[in-house]
Design a protein around this motif. Structure first.
Motif, PDB file in Angstrom:
ATOM      1  N   ARG A   1      34.628  67.487  32.308  1.00  0.00           N
ATOM      2  CA  ARG A   1      34.590  67.365  33.808  1.00  0.00           C
ATOM      3  C   ARG A   1      33.220  67.703  34.264  1.00  0.00           C
TER       4      ARG A   1
ATOM      5  N   GLU B   1      50.511  71.149  28.367  1.00  0.00           N
ATOM      6  CA  GLU B   1      49.323  71.916  29.245  1.00  0.00           C
ATOM      7  C   GLU B   1      48.849  72.930  28.383  1.00  0.00           C
ATOM      8  N   GLY B   2      47.483  72.857  28.479  1.00  0.00           N
ATOM      9  CA  GLY B   2      46.780  73.999  27.657  1.00  0.00           C
ATOM     10  C   GLY B   2      46.440  73.578  26.294  1.00  0.00           C
TER      11      GLY B   2
ATOM     12  N   ARG C   1      40.633  86.573  25.798  1.00  0.00           N
ATOM     13  CA  ARG C   1      42.158  86.206  26.339  1.00  0.00           C
ATOM     14  C   ARG C   1      43.194  87.312  25.505  1.00  0.00           C
TER      15      ARG C   1
ATOM     16  N   ASP D   1      37.388  71.570  28.698  1.00  0.00           N
ATOM     17  CA  ASP D   1      37.767  70.974  30.033  1.00  0.00           C
ATOM     18  C   ASP D   1      36.600  71.019  30.892  1.00  0.00           C
ATOM     19  N   ALA D   2      35.932  71.995  31.044  1.00  0.00           N
ATOM     20  CA  ALA D   2      34.681  72.154  31.648  1.00  0.00           C
ATOM     21  C   ALA D   2      33.711  71.312  31.464  1.00  0.00           C
TER      22      ALA D   2
ATOM     23  N   ASN E   1      36.018  83.962  23.225  1.00  0.00           N
ATOM     24  CA  ASN E   1      36.890  83.746  24.595  1.00  0.00           C
ATOM     25  C   ASN E   1      38.406  84.076  24.167  1.00  0.00           C
TER      26      ASN E   1
ATOM     27  N   PRO F   1      41.228  73.411  25.344  1.00  0.00           N
ATOM     28  CA  PRO F   1      40.609  74.814  25.959  1.00  0.00           C
ATOM     29  C   PRO F   1      39.930  74.543  27.166  1.00  0.00           C
ATOM     30  N   SER F   2      39.907  75.456  28.021  1.00  0.00           N
ATOM     31  CA  SER F   2      39.073  75.483  29.390  1.00  0.00           C
ATOM     32  C   SER F   2      37.569  75.304  28.976  1.00  0.00           C
ATOM     33  N   GLU F   3      37.063  75.899  28.102  1.00  0.00           N
ATOM     34  CA  GLU F   3      35.720  75.656  27.955  1.00  0.00           C
ATOM     35  C   GLU F   3      35.341  74.099  27.672  1.00  0.00           C
TER      36      GLU F   3
END
Length: 162
Positions: free
Chosen positions: A72, A60-61, A91, A68-69, A87, A64-66
């Protein structure tokens, strides 16, 4: 969508456009909205091809969240390398600040314990579960305690109910 790419998509199937690659080596693609040969419109899709495709090695991870956004659909444009690097630095700074705050808190707590301002937490030994009827009581059990190897028939009689 140009006519040539549309013709190629309809002839040879789905063609995906490479959008970007993240710091882990994962590759991101977008399949644009297209029409099938029957005239049905297939909506656009976004996908990732993991750099480590074996499922059991995925952690998991690793996305990157960017990205992933973007996958989705929570953002329209894919993230840039500059945004990802910025970013990542943010972090790291937050992690360092959190470690500093934790160290200061532990030092302050130790100082308060030494000065006697705060009582040390008591060490309790809990036996059983708090929802049990016999929690906190020392009762002698009326149940037999011998094992099958040492049990003698007739040696134990149950106590009368009160």
């Amino acid at each position: 969508m140009s006519r040539i790419s549309g013709l190629l998509r309809r002839t040879f199937g789905i063609m995906k456009d490479h959008v970007g690659t993240d710091l882990f080596g994962n590759k991101y693609y977008q399949v644009p909205e297209q029409k099938t040969w029957t005239g049905r419109i297939v909506r656009a899709k976004r996908m990732v091809v993991a750099s480590n495709p074996t499922e059991f090695e995925y952690l998991e991870g690793n996305i990157p969240s960017e990205w992933d956004a973007w996958i989705r659909g929570r953002r329209k444009q894919p993230p840039s390398i500059e945004e990802l690097m910025k970013n990542q630095v943010n972090r790291e700074q937050i992690k360092n600040k959190a470690q500093d705050v934790e160290k200061k808190e532990l030092a302050l707590q130790a100082k308060e314990y030494e000065e006697g301002l705060v009582a040390r937490p008591s060490q309790t030994i809990v036996q059983g579960h708090a929802s049990a009827i016999s929690f906190g009581r020392q009762e002698i059990s009326a149940e037999p305690t011998s094992t099958a190897n040492t049990f003698q028939p007739g040696s134990w009689t149950p106590t009368a109910k009160k």
